[in-house]
Design a protein around this motif. Structure first.
Motif, PDB file in Angstrom:
ATOM      1  N   MET A 144       0.882  -1.162   0.000  1.00 38.60           N
ATOM      2  CA  MET A 144       0.000   0.000   0.000  1.00 38.60           C
ATOM      3  C   MET A 144       0.919   1.210   0.000  1.00 38.60           C
ATOM      4  N   LEU A 145       0.843   2.002  -1.056  1.00 39.46           N
ATOM      5  CA  LEU A 145       1.617   3.231  -1.166  1.00 39.46           C
ATOM      6  C   LEU A 145       0.812   4.346  -0.524  1.00 39.46           C
ATOM      7  N   VAL A 146       1.388   4.982   0.488  1.00 46.58           N
ATOM      8  CA  VAL A 146       0.707   6.061   1.202  1.00 46.58           C
ATOM      9  C   VAL A 146       1.392   7.377   0.847  1.00 46.58           C
ATOM     10  N   THR A 147       0.592   8.320   0.331  1.00 43.91           N
ATOM     11  CA  THR A 147       1.086   9.645  -0.039  1.00 43.91           C
ATOM     12  C   THR A 147       0.283  10.702   0.723  1.00 43.91           C
ATOM     13  N   HIS A 148       0.769  11.930   0.656  1.00 46.70           N
ATOM     14  CA  HIS A 148       0.084  13.056   1.278  1.00 46.70           C
ATOM     15  C   HIS A 148      -0.781  13.747   0.232  1.00 46.70           C
ATOM     16  N   ASP A 149      -2.062  13.882   0.543  1.00 43.19           N
ATOM     17  CA  ASP A 149      -2.996  14.610  -0.307  1.00 43.19           C
ATOM     18  C   ASP A 149      -3.458  15.815   0.510  1.00 43.19           C
ATOM     19  N   GLY A 150      -2.656  16.873   0.456  1.00 40.44           N
ATOM     20  CA  GLY A 150      -2.918  18.014   1.328  1.00 40.44           C
ATOM     21  C   GLY A 150      -2.661  17.605   2.763  1.00 40.44           C
ATOM     22  N   ASP A 151      -3.663  17.754   3.613  1.00 42.21           N
ATOM     23  CA  ASP A 151      -3.500  17.365   5.014  1.00 42.21           C
ATOM     24  C   ASP A 151      -4.038  15.965   5.291  1.00 42.21           C
ATOM     25  N   LYS A 152      -4.383  15.224   4.235  1.00 41.58           N
ATOM     26  CA  LYS A 152      -4.881  13.858   4.380  1.00 41.58           C
ATOM     27  C   LYS A 152      -3.865  12.870   3.816  1.00 41.58           C
ATOM     28  N   LEU A 153      -3.990  11.629   4.249  1.00 41.30           N
ATOM     29  CA  LEU A 153      -3.165  10.553   3.713  1.00 41.30           C
ATOM     30  C   LEU A 153      -4.018   9.715   2.777  1.00 41.30           C
ATOM     31  N   ARG A 154      -3.403   9.267   1.671  1.00 42.79           N
ATOM     32  CA  ARG A 154      -4.090   8.404   0.704  1.00 42.79           C
ATOM     33  C   ARG A 154      -3.260   7.155   0.501  1.00 42.79           C
TER      34      ARG A 154
END
Length: 161
Positions: A23-33
């Motif tokens: 699972m690749l987790v990135t930052h989407d603004g102030d949320k994690l995706r």
């Protein structure tokens, strides 16, 4: 101590390779995706690669914040690895052709698709949990509950990569 660290680093890479998907987790603004991705490991160059699509948002998210997390998990075998690192997206056509394989064919018709990009992760560190398997772990947890002791559920280590 140095041999233990080398053995732990080896084990982290072995688990990632065996599990194969993260699972690749990135930052989407102030949320994690997070999204599942098929990993291509190159330990010799300390890199983990993924093929990605330029039409998806993860490339934009990485451009804004390259700090990522990879979570590898095989719940049935009780094997887990969490990796922190830095990501960069490129249009390296040679690397795309090198990595293009059966899993990629589910998303693109050929390595020549102009939308394919290479996502390169340079890992900083990893933490792994390496238990003896679900059945044995459950038996150990049940025994610990009865005896009031703590179960030995395998190895948990943090390593620099």
């Amino acid at each position: 101590m140095a041999n233990d660290n080398a053995r732990d680093v080896d084990r982290a890479w072995e688990l990632m390779k065996k599990i194969g998907f993260a699972m690749l987790v990135t930052h989407d603004g102030d949320k994690l995706r997070a999204r599942p991705m098929s990993a291509y490991l190159e330990r010799d160059t300390n890199a983990i690669y993924f093929l990605t699509d330029a039409r998806r948002h993860k490339d934009e998210e990485i451009a804004r914040n390259p700090g990522i997390n990879l979570s590898f998990a095989n719940a049935s075998d009780q094997k887990y690895v969490s990796v922190t690192g830095t990501a960069v997206v490129s249009n390296d056509r040679g690397k795309i052709k090198q990595l293009f394989s059966t899993p990629a064919k589910a998303w693109w018709n050929s390595a020549d698709d102009p939308n394919i990009r290479v996502l390169k992760i340079t890992p900083d560190d990893a933490e792994f949990w390496d238990a003896p398997g679900a059945v044995i772990s459950y038996v150990k947890m049940a025994a610990a509950a009865v005896t009031g002791s703590r179960p030995d559920l395998g190895d948990n280590r943090k390593v620099a990569l």
